[in-house]
Design a protein around this motif. Sequence first.
Motif, PDB file in Angstrom:
ATOM      1  N   MET A   1       0.813  -1.212   0.000  1.00 36.79           N
ATOM      2  CA  MET A   1       0.000   0.000   0.000  1.00 36.79           C
ATOM      3  C   MET A   1       0.848   1.264   0.000  1.00 36.79           C
ATOM      4  O   MET A   1       0.412   2.329  -0.420  1.00 36.79           O
ATOM      5  N   ALA A   2       2.066   1.158   0.478  1.00 36.86           N
ATOM      6  CA  ALA A   2       2.963   2.305   0.480  1.00 36.86           C
ATOM      7  C   ALA A   2       3.672   2.481  -0.864  1.00 36.86           C
ATOM      8  O   ALA A   2       4.319   3.506  -1.093  1.00 36.86           O
ATOM      9  N   THR A   3       3.534   1.494  -1.739  1.00 35.42           N
ATOM     10  CA  THR A   3       4.272   1.503  -3.005  1.00 35.42           C
ATOM     11  C   THR A   3       4.069   2.779  -3.823  1.00 35.42           C
ATOM     12  O   THR A   3       5.055   3.370  -4.288  1.00 35.42           O
ATOM     13  N   PRO A   4       2.830   3.235  -4.046  1.00 30.53           N
ATOM     14  CA  PRO A   4       2.670   4.449  -4.865  1.00 30.53           C
ATOM     15  C   PRO A   4       3.409   5.653  -4.287  1.00 30.53           C
ATOM     16  O   PRO A   4       4.016   6.425  -5.037  1.00 30.53           O
ATOM     17  N   GLU A   5       3.360   5.818  -2.971  1.00 32.92           N
ATOM     18  CA  GLU A   5       4.038   6.948  -2.341  1.00 32.92           C
ATOM     19  C   GLU A   5       5.557   6.805  -2.423  1.00 32.92           C
ATOM     20  O   GLU A   5       6.276   7.788  -2.611  1.00 32.92           O
ATOM     21  N   ILE A   6       6.038   5.582  -2.270  1.00 30.26           N
ATOM     22  CA  ILE A   6       7.484   5.337  -2.369  1.00 30.26           C
ATOM     23  C   ILE A   6       7.974   5.624  -3.785  1.00 30.26           C
ATOM     24  O   ILE A   6       9.012   6.266  -3.985  1.00 30.26           O
ATOM     25  N   MET A   7       7.234   5.163  -4.779  1.00 30.05           N
ATOM     26  CA  MET A   7       7.609   5.397  -6.172  1.00 30.05           C
ATOM     27  C   MET A   7       7.632   6.889  -6.485  1.00 30.05           C
ATOM     28  O   MET A   7       8.533   7.384  -7.164  1.00 30.05           O
ATOM     29  N   LYS A   8       6.642   7.602  -5.977  1.00 33.54           N
ATOM     30  CA  LYS A   8       6.568   9.041  -6.221  1.00 33.54           C
ATOM     31  C   LYS A   8       7.704   9.777  -5.513  1.00 33.54           C
ATOM     32  O   LYS A   8       8.318  10.687  -6.079  1.00 33.54           O
ATOM     33  N   ASP A   9       7.999   9.366  -4.280  1.00 34.79           N
ATOM     34  CA  ASP A   9       8.989  10.066  -3.464  1.00 34.79           C
ATOM     35  C   ASP A   9      10.424   9.784  -3.915  1.00 34.79           C
ATOM     36  O   ASP A   9      11.269  10.683  -3.953  1.00 34.79           O
ATOM     37  N   LEU A  10      10.705   8.510  -4.252  1.00 34.43           N
ATOM     38  CA  LEU A  10      12.079   8.107  -4.544  1.00 34.43           C
ATOM     39  C   LEU A  10      12.330   7.816  -6.021  1.00 34.43           C
ATOM     40  O   LEU A  10      13.456   7.488  -6.404  1.00 34.43           O
ATOM     41  N   GLY A  11      11.292   7.905  -6.839  1.00 33.68           N
ATOM     42  CA  GLY A  11      11.468   7.706  -8.271  1.00 33.68           C
ATOM     43  C   GLY A  11      11.679   6.260  -8.678  1.00 33.68           C
ATOM     44  O   GLY A  11      12.285   5.989  -9.726  1.00 33.68           O
ATOM     45  N   PHE A  12      11.162   5.312  -7.886  1.00 35.85           N
ATOM     46  CA  PHE A  12      11.292   3.899  -8.227  1.00 35.85           C
ATOM     47  C   PHE A  12      10.346   3.548  -9.375  1.00 35.85           C
ATOM     48  O   PHE A  12       9.254   4.106  -9.495  1.00 35.85           O
ATOM     49  N   SER A  13      10.781   2.603 -10.202  1.00 33.82           N
ATOM     50  CA  SER A  13       9.930   2.096 -11.285  1.00 33.82           C
ATOM     51  C   SER A  13       9.209   0.838 -10.819  1.00 33.82           C
ATOM     52  O   SER A  13       9.512   0.279  -9.761  1.00 33.82           O
ATOM     53  N   LYS A  14       8.271   0.372 -11.649  1.00 36.99           N
ATOM     54  CA  LYS A  14       7.583  -0.886 -11.330  1.00 36.99           C
ATOM     55  C   LYS A  14       8.577  -2.047 -11.333  1.00 36.99           C
ATOM     56  O   LYS A  14       8.427  -3.007 -10.569  1.00 36.99           O
ATOM     57  N   THR A  15       9.576  -1.959 -12.183  1.00 37.46           N
ATOM     58  CA  THR A  15      10.620  -2.996 -12.212  1.00 37.46           C
ATOM     59  C   THR A  15      11.370  -3.039 -10.882  1.00 37.46           C
ATOM     60  O   THR A  15      11.685  -4.119 -10.365  1.00 37.46           O
ATOM     61  N   ASP A  16      11.659  -1.876 -10.338  1.00 34.44           N
ATOM     62  CA  ASP A  16      12.338  -1.814  -9.035  1.00 34.44           C
ATOM     63  C   ASP A  16      11.485  -2.456  -7.945  1.00 34.44           C
ATOM     64  O   ASP A  16      11.987  -3.213  -7.113  1.00 34.44           O
ATOM     65  N   ILE A  17      10.195  -2.164  -7.957  1.00 32.33           N
ATOM     66  CA  ILE A  17       9.286  -2.737  -6.959  1.00 32.33           C
ATOM     67  C   ILE A  17       9.223  -4.253  -7.112  1.00 32.33           C
ATOM     68  O   ILE A  17       9.229  -5.004  -6.136  1.00 32.33           O
ATOM     69  N   GLY A  18       9.161  -4.722  -8.377  1.00 31.08           N
ATOM     70  CA  GLY A  18       9.163  -6.166  -8.620  1.00 31.08           C
ATOM     71  C   GLY A  18      10.446  -6.817  -8.146  1.00 31.08           C
ATOM     72  O   GLY A  18      10.435  -7.919  -7.599  1.00 31.08           O
ATOM     73  N   LEU A 216      -0.267  -9.012  -3.037  1.00 34.81           N
ATOM     74  CA  LEU A 216       0.345  -8.186  -1.997  1.00 34.81           C
ATOM     75  C   LEU A 216       1.219  -7.081  -2.574  1.00 34.81           C
ATOM     76  O   LEU A 216       1.224  -5.955  -2.073  1.00 34.81           O
ATOM     77  N   VAL A 217       1.991  -7.403  -3.612  1.00 40.20           N
ATOM     78  CA  VAL A 217       2.974  -6.450  -4.123  1.00 40.20           C
ATOM     79  C   VAL A 217       2.353  -5.428  -5.068  1.00 40.20           C
ATOM     80  O   VAL A 217       2.639  -4.226  -4.983  1.00 40.20           O
ATOM     81  N   PHE A 218       1.476  -5.882  -5.983  1.00 39.72           N
ATOM     82  CA  PHE A 218       1.055  -5.000  -7.067  1.00 39.72           C
ATOM     83  C   PHE A 218      -0.422  -4.600  -7.064  1.00 39.72           C
ATOM     84  O   PHE A 218      -0.790  -3.663  -7.780  1.00 39.72           O
ATOM     85  N   LEU A 219      -1.268  -5.273  -6.299  1.00 41.34           N
ATOM     86  CA  LEU A 219      -2.697  -4.964  -6.381  1.00 41.34           C
ATOM     87  C   LEU A 219      -3.025  -3.517  -5.992  1.00 41.34           C
ATOM     88  O   LEU A 219      -3.747  -2.832  -6.729  1.00 41.34           O
ATOM     89  N   PRO A 220      -2.515  -3.007  -4.852  1.00 39.90           N
ATOM     90  CA  PRO A 220      -2.844  -1.604  -4.521  1.00 39.90           C
ATOM     91  C   PRO A 220      -2.400  -0.623  -5.605  1.00 39.90           C
ATOM     92  O   PRO A 220      -3.147   0.292  -5.968  1.00 39.90           O
ATOM     93  N   LEU A 221      -1.186  -0.817  -6.116  1.00 39.85           N
ATOM     94  CA  LEU A 221      -0.681   0.061  -7.170  1.00 39.85           C
ATOM     95  C   LEU A 221      -1.548  -0.030  -8.425  1.00 39.85           C
ATOM     96  O   LEU A 221      -1.860   0.985  -9.062  1.00 39.85           O
ATOM     97  N   LEU A 229      -8.278   5.105  -7.944  1.00 35.35           N
ATOM     98  CA  LEU A 229      -8.937   5.072  -6.638  1.00 35.35           C
ATOM     99  C   LEU A 229      -8.230   5.999  -5.664  1.00 35.35           C
ATOM    100  O   LEU A 229      -7.008   6.161  -5.693  1.00 35.35           O
ATOM    101  N   SER A 230      -8.994   6.600  -4.776  1.00 37.75           N
ATOM    102  CA  SER A 230      -8.406   7.340  -3.669  1.00 37.75           C
ATOM    103  C   SER A 230      -8.005   6.345  -2.584  1.00 37.75           C
ATOM    104  O   SER A 230      -8.358   5.155  -2.644  1.00 37.75           O
ATOM    105  N   LEU A 231      -7.273   6.807  -1.579  1.00 34.62           N
ATOM    106  CA  LEU A 231      -6.866   5.912  -0.492  1.00 34.62           C
ATOM    107  C   LEU A 231      -8.071   5.357   0.249  1.00 34.62           C
ATOM    108  O   LEU A 231      -8.084   4.200   0.668  1.00 34.62           O
ATOM    109  N   THR A 232      -9.118   6.188   0.422  1.00 35.86           N
ATOM    110  CA  THR A 232     -10.335   5.722   1.099  1.00 35.86           C
ATOM    111  C   THR A 232     -10.997   4.611   0.306  1.00 35.86           C
ATOM    112  O   THR A 232     -11.428   3.587   0.859  1.00 35.86           O
ATOM    113  N   GLU A 233     -11.114   4.790  -1.010  1.00 34.80           N
ATOM    114  CA  GLU A 233     -11.708   3.761  -1.866  1.00 34.80           C
ATOM    115  C   GLU A 233     -10.835   2.517  -1.888  1.00 34.80           C
ATOM    116  O   GLU A 233     -11.342   1.382  -1.918  1.00 34.80           O
ATOM    117  N   LEU A 234      -9.527   2.708  -1.867  1.00 34.31           N
ATOM    118  CA  LEU A 234      -8.597   1.574  -1.869  1.00 34.31           C
ATOM    119  C   LEU A 234      -8.812   0.686  -0.656  1.00 34.31           C
ATOM    120  O   LEU A 234      -8.803  -0.541  -0.759  1.00 34.31           O
TER     121      LEU A 234
END
Length: 241
Positions: A1-18, A216-221, A229-234
């Motif tokens: 669930m923190a993935t979108p914020e981490i990607m935005k903050d640190l510039g990680f790609s989906k490949t990095d998350i994988g 677990l890894v990719f569904l929220p993203l 979706l907003s965080l509330t909808e998520l």
Amino acid sequence: MATPEIMKDLGFSKTDIGLLGAIFSWVYASMQLPAGWLIDRYGAKRVYFVSIILWSVATALTGMANTLVMFIIARVFLGIGEAPTWPTGAKITSEWFPKKERGLATGFWDSASKWGPAISPPILIFLMVTFGWRGLFFATGLIGIIFGVIFLIYYRSPEKSRKLTEEELNYISSDHEKENEKEKEKIKWGTLFTYRTVWGLILGYFCTIWIWNIFLVFLPLYLIETYHLSLTELVTYLVDI
């Protein structure tokens, strides 16, 4: 669930998350066999305490990471720390329950790994919105450390527990003598792979855990990026799933 914020903050790609998810999985899987040996050698209580503390510290360190390398290091230690927890749970169950009751007992604690992700999204997103994604990792790491200390203080094996009657202890240990005799028989690791049951367990778990990790890894993203979706909808969708 923190993935979108981490990607935005640190510039990680989906490949990095994988990559981070894959590294954790490989370390976690490879540490299963040595974890079992450590549990038999040093006992469930000690190994579980060290495991949960290492797991929790690695979680907290994730909140301090600023680069992909730092994230990788944290994920490696997370995999090492988490690996002994399920084997330790099985060991504790075998110590506290006679053979005929272990299936039900195992079902209870194993189901927690499914109930946890089901009920935690509202709590975790509240922490993330309030304290940021780094605060989320600090908070969950602290919770784990507190739990580990409580476990160390209060957990006792049946023979060391002061709350059991002699009758209860005899009931719990009714199968232990026979099992201890079987443990003395040396079994080569290679022979385990000659059983069809073992291969069925391996392949079945592989298919299950692969799907589980994708969720677990990719569904929220995926829900945030594809359906906006907003965080509330998520939270609503994750709890329903």
